[in-house]
Enzyme design. Structure first.
Site, PDB file in Angstrom:
ATOM      1  N   TYR A   1      -0.202  -3.549   1.917  1.00  0.00           N
ATOM      2  CA  TYR A   1       0.602  -3.241   0.742  1.00  0.00           C
ATOM      3  C   TYR A   1      -0.208  -3.633  -0.480  1.00  0.00           C
ATOM      4  O   TYR A   1      -0.794  -4.718  -0.520  1.00  0.00           O
ATOM      5  CB  TYR A   1       1.909  -4.039   0.789  1.00  0.00           C
ATOM      6  CG  TYR A   1       2.801  -3.881  -0.423  1.00  0.00           C
ATOM      7  CD1 TYR A   1       3.517  -2.708  -0.632  1.00  0.00           C
ATOM      8  CD2 TYR A   1       2.932  -4.915  -1.352  1.00  0.00           C
ATOM      9  CE1 TYR A   1       4.346  -2.573  -1.740  1.00  0.00           C
ATOM     10  CE2 TYR A   1       3.763  -4.784  -2.451  1.00  0.00           C
ATOM     11  CZ  TYR A   1       4.467  -3.606  -2.638  1.00  0.00           C
ATOM     12  OH  TYR A   1       5.293  -3.472  -3.734  1.00  0.00           O
TER      13      TYR A   1
ATOM     14  N   ASP B   1      -8.150  -6.196  -1.976  1.00  0.00           N
ATOM     15  CA  ASP B   1      -6.927  -6.667  -2.612  1.00  0.00           C
ATOM     16  C   ASP B   1      -6.761  -8.140  -2.239  1.00  0.00           C
ATOM     17  O   ASP B   1      -6.346  -8.462  -1.124  1.00  0.00           O
ATOM     18  CB  ASP B   1      -5.746  -5.824  -2.119  1.00  0.00           C
ATOM     19  CG  ASP B   1      -4.433  -6.256  -2.752  1.00  0.00           C
ATOM     20  OD1 ASP B   1      -4.358  -7.405  -3.240  1.00  0.00           O
ATOM     21  OD2 ASP B   1      -3.480  -5.463  -2.721  1.00  0.00           O
TER      22      ASP B   1
ATOM     23  N   LYS C   1      -0.902 -13.309  -8.392  1.00  0.00           N
ATOM     24  CA  LYS C   1      -0.225 -14.499  -7.853  1.00  0.00           C
ATOM     25  C   LYS C   1      -0.821 -15.820  -8.347  1.00  0.00           C
ATOM     26  O   LYS C   1      -0.462 -16.272  -9.419  1.00  0.00           O
ATOM     27  CB  LYS C   1      -0.168 -14.413  -6.322  1.00  0.00           C
ATOM     28  CG  LYS C   1       0.592 -13.141  -5.870  1.00  0.00           C
ATOM     29  CD  LYS C   1       1.111 -13.224  -4.483  1.00  0.00           C
ATOM     30  CE  LYS C   1       1.671 -11.918  -3.954  1.00  0.00           C
ATOM     31  NZ  LYS C   1       3.077 -11.704  -4.197  1.00  0.00           N
TER      32      LYS C   1
HETATM   33  N1  HOZ Z   1       6.227  -7.704  -2.335  1.00  0.00           N
HETATM   34  C1  HOZ Z   1       6.432  -9.117  -2.260  1.00  0.00           C
HETATM   35  C2  HOZ Z   1       6.154  -9.643  -0.902  1.00  0.00           C
HETATM   36  N2  HOZ Z   1       5.028  -9.125  -0.267  1.00  0.00           N
HETATM   37  C3  HOZ Z   1       7.846  -9.474  -2.607  1.00  0.00           C
HETATM   38  C4  HOZ Z   1       7.940  -9.839  -4.008  1.00  0.00           C
HETATM   39  C5  HOZ Z   1       9.297 -10.373  -4.410  1.00  0.00           C
HETATM   40  O1  HOZ Z   1      10.300 -10.005  -3.834  1.00  0.00           O
HETATM   41  O2  HOZ Z   1       9.333 -11.180  -5.317  1.00  0.00           O
END
Ligand code: HOZ
Length: 428
Positions: free
Chosen positions: A142, A237, A265
């Site tokens: 992802y 990534d 992050k």
């Molecule tokens: N896409 C995030 C986890 N891989 C989730 C982000 C969120 O819900 O804050």
């Protein structure tokens, strides 16, 4: 005081699914999401006043734990100088210099506000630089929710069994080639057939959005060779792995230099800040130097930069990542031992402060392996742990995160809770 259930019901009236990011809705595990009131160190405190040991860490950023006093102080100081300028600052230069110093593959960098924005921009840059349209990604990885990348993607898309999003034009998706993670033969076959058409390959070096799945060193090496041979850019990534699995990210661990790196992050310290960077000749194709446009009103936001810079300074302390890795390994070993005591099948893996739990008898190497894990066991374990005050990500397809605030006492408390949770699982 409203209960979590009351808040969830209220939230669903005005927010789709009651949440502002889908995985938070607990749809895979069932039940009611916890509404968080505040957090400190390794703990989150929900709307009902319950203290929960947190293994989500805001999905990665909170590597020092929540509400670290030095990060908060930096934010407060920055905020008094105004929340946004829309003009360059000295602090942005310092952040760029720090990222270039820490990340082996990054010679120039641009700051943006989210991992999605960084991934989307890196992709456009790769297409603009190479003059090619096709991109390659891997099933279960992802990279944020840009159209081109929502094809067989991980995270919430896997969680809800809908790996290719609605709303992505077929005309866009046809430029995205999806391969299996860790599969060298597929990679070689694709490059042999279409190598000259591929703008880039984007990959999570250690996947964190189909749980935690390690890329094989050989597969990564072959990927690097093929990209170089065919003039395609290799994009790593490192939104999750960057500054977390090692100070210099996965590129430091593997000793491989991608052409572009996507970051997020940890570099924002919990504020909306992300970045993409890499080879200077590629980065110079960006506007205002080159023809590839990319911009943002809040890019390099001074408050976010202050939080991120403080966090980066603190995690540079000698031995920080080694200690984090040891804590995480201790947790993994304790969980495996507790599972074994109760006859529950569990495997674990971790690197630095990032981990995976698999209700399976072998470590997964790709998405099909991961999908064979015992979802029912995960759901029951998730709730049994939550009832005992330990909060895992509410999906079998998310990695877990440990912070430096997870001290021995926190790990002991987690293992005690896990013992009870596995016992409950074993009782059926
Ligand atoms: N896409 C995030 C986890 N891989 C989730 C982000 C969120 O819900 O804050």
């Amino acid at each position: 005081m409203s209960s979590n259930a009351e808040l969830f019901e209220r939230a669903q009236r005005t927010i789709p699914g009651g949440v502002n990011s889908p995985v938070r809705a607990f749809r895979q595990v069932g039940g009611v999401p916890r509404f968080i009131e505040r957090a400190e160190g390794a703990y989150m405190i929900d709307a009902e006043g319950r203290r929960l040991i947190d293994y989500i860490g805001s999905w990665g950023p909170m590597i020092l734990g929540h509400a670290h006093p030095e990060v908060l102080e930096a934010v407060q100081r920055a905020a008094t100088r105004s929340l946004s300028f829309g003009a360059p600052t000295v602090d942005e230069i310092e952040m760029a210099e720090t990222i270039c110093e820490l990340m082996p593959a990054v010679e120039m960098v641009r700051l943006v506000s989210s991992g999605t924005e960084a991934g989307m921009s890196a992709l456009r840059l790769a297409r603009g630089f190479t003059g090619r349209d096709a991109i390659v990604k891997f099933e279960g990885c992802y990279h944020g929710h840009a159209d081109s990348l929502l094809v067989k993607a991980g995270s919430g898309l896997l969680t809800f069994g809908n790996p290719s999003s609605g709303g992505v034009p077929a005309d866009v998706a046809r430029h995205t080639v999806v391969l299996e993670y860790n599969n060298v033969e597929q990679l070689e076959a694709l490059f042999a057939e279409r190598g000259s058409e591929l703008a880039c390959v984007i990959v999570e070096p250690i996947a964190g959005n189909m749980n935690f799945v390690r890329g094989d060193a050989n597969w990564h090496r072959r990927l690097r060779e093929l990209c170089t041979e065919h003039g395609s850019l290799l994009i790593w990534d490192e939104v999750m792995t960057g500054f977390r699995v090692a100070l210099g990210g996965a590129q430091q661990l593997y000793g491989i230099r991608p052409d572009l790196v996507v970051m997020g992050k940890v570099i924002g310290g919990g504020m909306p800040l992300a970045a993409f960077g890499g080879r200077a000749d590629v980065m110079r194709a960006l506007s205002p130097l080159g023809a590839v446009y990319q911009a943002g009103t809040l890019s390099g936001n001074p408050v976010a930069v202050a939080a991120g810079m403080t966090q980066l300074r603190l995690i540079r302390a000698p031995g920080f990542h080694q200690r984090l890795g040891e804590t995480t390994r201790r947790l993994m070993q304790g969980l495996e031992a507790a599972a074994t005591r109760h006859g529950v099948t569990l495997r674990t893996d971790s690197e630095g402060g990032m981990f995976g739990l698999y209700f399976a008898d072998a470590l997964p190497r790709n998405y099909p392996d991961m999908a064979r894990g015992n979802l029912d066991a995960f759901k029951r374990f998730f709730h049994a742990l939550l009832d005992r005050g330990v909060y895992l990500g509410p999906s079998m397809y998310e990695a877990g995160f440990v912070s430096s605030a997870h001290d021995d006492a926190v790990i002991d408390a987690t293992l005690q809770a896990a013992d009870g949770a596995f016992a409950e699982l074993a009782r059926g």
